[in-house]
Design an enzyme around this catalytic site. Structure first.
Site, short mmCIF file in Angstrom:
data_model
loop_
_atom_site.label_atom_id
_atom_site.label_comp_id
_atom_site.label_asym_id
_atom_site.label_seq_id
_atom_site.Cartn_x
_atom_site.Cartn_y
_atom_site.Cartn_z
N ARG A 1 -3.39 -9.92 4.93
CA ARG A 1 -3.82 -10.00 3.53
C ARG A 1 -2.67 -9.52 2.67
O ARG A 1 -2.26 -8.36 2.79
CB ARG A 1 -5.06 -9.12 3.34
CG ARG A 1 -5.58 -9.09 1.92
CD ARG A 1 -6.81 -8.19 1.81
NE ARG A 1 -7.32 -8.13 0.45
CZ ARG A 1 -6.88 -7.27 -0.46
NH1 ARG A 1 -5.90 -6.41 -0.14
NH2 ARG A 1 -7.39 -7.25 -1.66
N LYS B 1 0.81 -1.22 0.00
CA LYS B 1 0.00 0.00 0.00
C LYS B 1 0.85 1.27 0.00
O LYS B 1 2.06 1.23 0.25
CB LYS B 1 -0.97 -0.04 1.18
CG LYS B 1 -2.10 -1.05 0.93
CD LYS B 1 -3.20 -0.99 1.96
CE LYS B 1 -4.33 -1.93 1.57
NZ LYS B 1 -5.39 -1.97 2.62
#
Ligand SMILES: Cn1c(SCC(=O)Nc2ccccc2)nc2c(=O)[nH]c(N)nc21
Length: 259
Positions: A238, A204
């Site tokens: 995740r 991210k």
């Protein structure tokens, strides 16, 4: 939890045979590399992503779920916020719901209750188109704990037992870098609800900001953060890079066992 995004290519909108086959192969490879859950998503949550219709999202994810189920009994989560996609995915063989809108969209709370499967409730401030404009919290940990308490209560009111709920702070969903770092550092503060914590940090933009690296150069940052998330209480991470993360977590677990 290995990430499996079913996104369209220039030839089709994600429903082509080759795309389904390659998605199934990718899922099986992640299972081989150590993933215990495959998270299947048919609609991107990127701020500038095009909306996907319910039917199109179903056409993308159902064939892939069926294809994986044909070859493996690995756990499958459906990454969706739409009630009808939840239903189709669970009926096709998915095991639980991963909803970045925490069952707040029309019909999704009742659908999740009627399907009777576990659900991951993720926090997002605002929505993907506006969430990164000016993320602001008086106290980010407190506000997320209030959100979790409120969503858990909503679930219990429709008969979703707390034992079926996973909580997720939603890294990057309406958070500045500082908010993301605080949430990771204080992840244990979310254990008070008595539900497992899921952390999605992989590749991210916080790593772009911290390390000045592009998406495909964020492996080390992502693996480091996954290990820190587990050290700080996460039960599920995740990730895109399953093999590398599995190795890091093996080291972590081995040292934990030596305590
Ligand atoms: C579906 N989904 C997503 S998609 C966003 C993403 O991966 N962006 C991204 C990926 C790679 C690079 C840059 C951004 N993030 C989460 C999460 O953090 N938790 C749960 N539960 N589900 C999630």
């Amino acid at each position: 939890m290995g990430v499996l995004n079913i996104t369209p290519d220039s030839f089709s909108d994600g429903g082509s045979f080759t795309q389904i086959e390659s998605a199934v192969q990718h899922a099986l490879k992640m299972a081989e590399q150590g993933a215990t859950i495959i998270d299947i998503g048919g609609e991107s949550t990127r701020p500038n992503a095009l909306p996907v219709s319910t039917d199109e999202e179903i056409q993308r994810v159902v064939p892939v779920i069926e294809g994986i189920r044909h070859k493996s009994d690995i756990a499958i989560s459906i990454d969706t916020s739409k009630a009808d996609v939840m239903k189709a995915a669970i009926e096709a063989g998915a095991d639980f719901i991963n909803d970045v809108y925490a069952l707040q969209r029309t019909g999704s709370l009742d659908m999740a209750a009627s399907l009777g499967v576990p659900v991951c409730l993720m926090h997002m401030q605002a929505d993907p188109t506006t969430m990164q404009d000016q993320p602001h919290y008086l106290n980010v940990v407190e506000e997320l704990n209030d959100f979790f308490a409120q969503r858990i209560a909503a679930c219990e009111q429709v008969g979703i037992a707390k034992g079926k709920i996973i909580l997720d702070p939603g890294f990057g969903f309406g958070k500045t870098l500082q908010h993301n770092l605080t949430l990771l550092a204080k992840l244990k503060e979310f254990e008070s609800h008595g539900c497992p914590i899921l952390a999605g940090l992989s590749r991210k933009s916080m790593f772009g900001q911290l390390l000045d690296k592009k998406v495909d150069e964020r492996l080390i940052g992502s693996v480091s953060a996954a290990l820190l998330a587990v050290a700080n209480g996460a039960s599920i991470v995740r990730v895109h890079d399953v093999a590398e993360t599995a190795d890091a977590l093996k080291v972590y677990m081995a040292v934990q066992a030596a305590k």
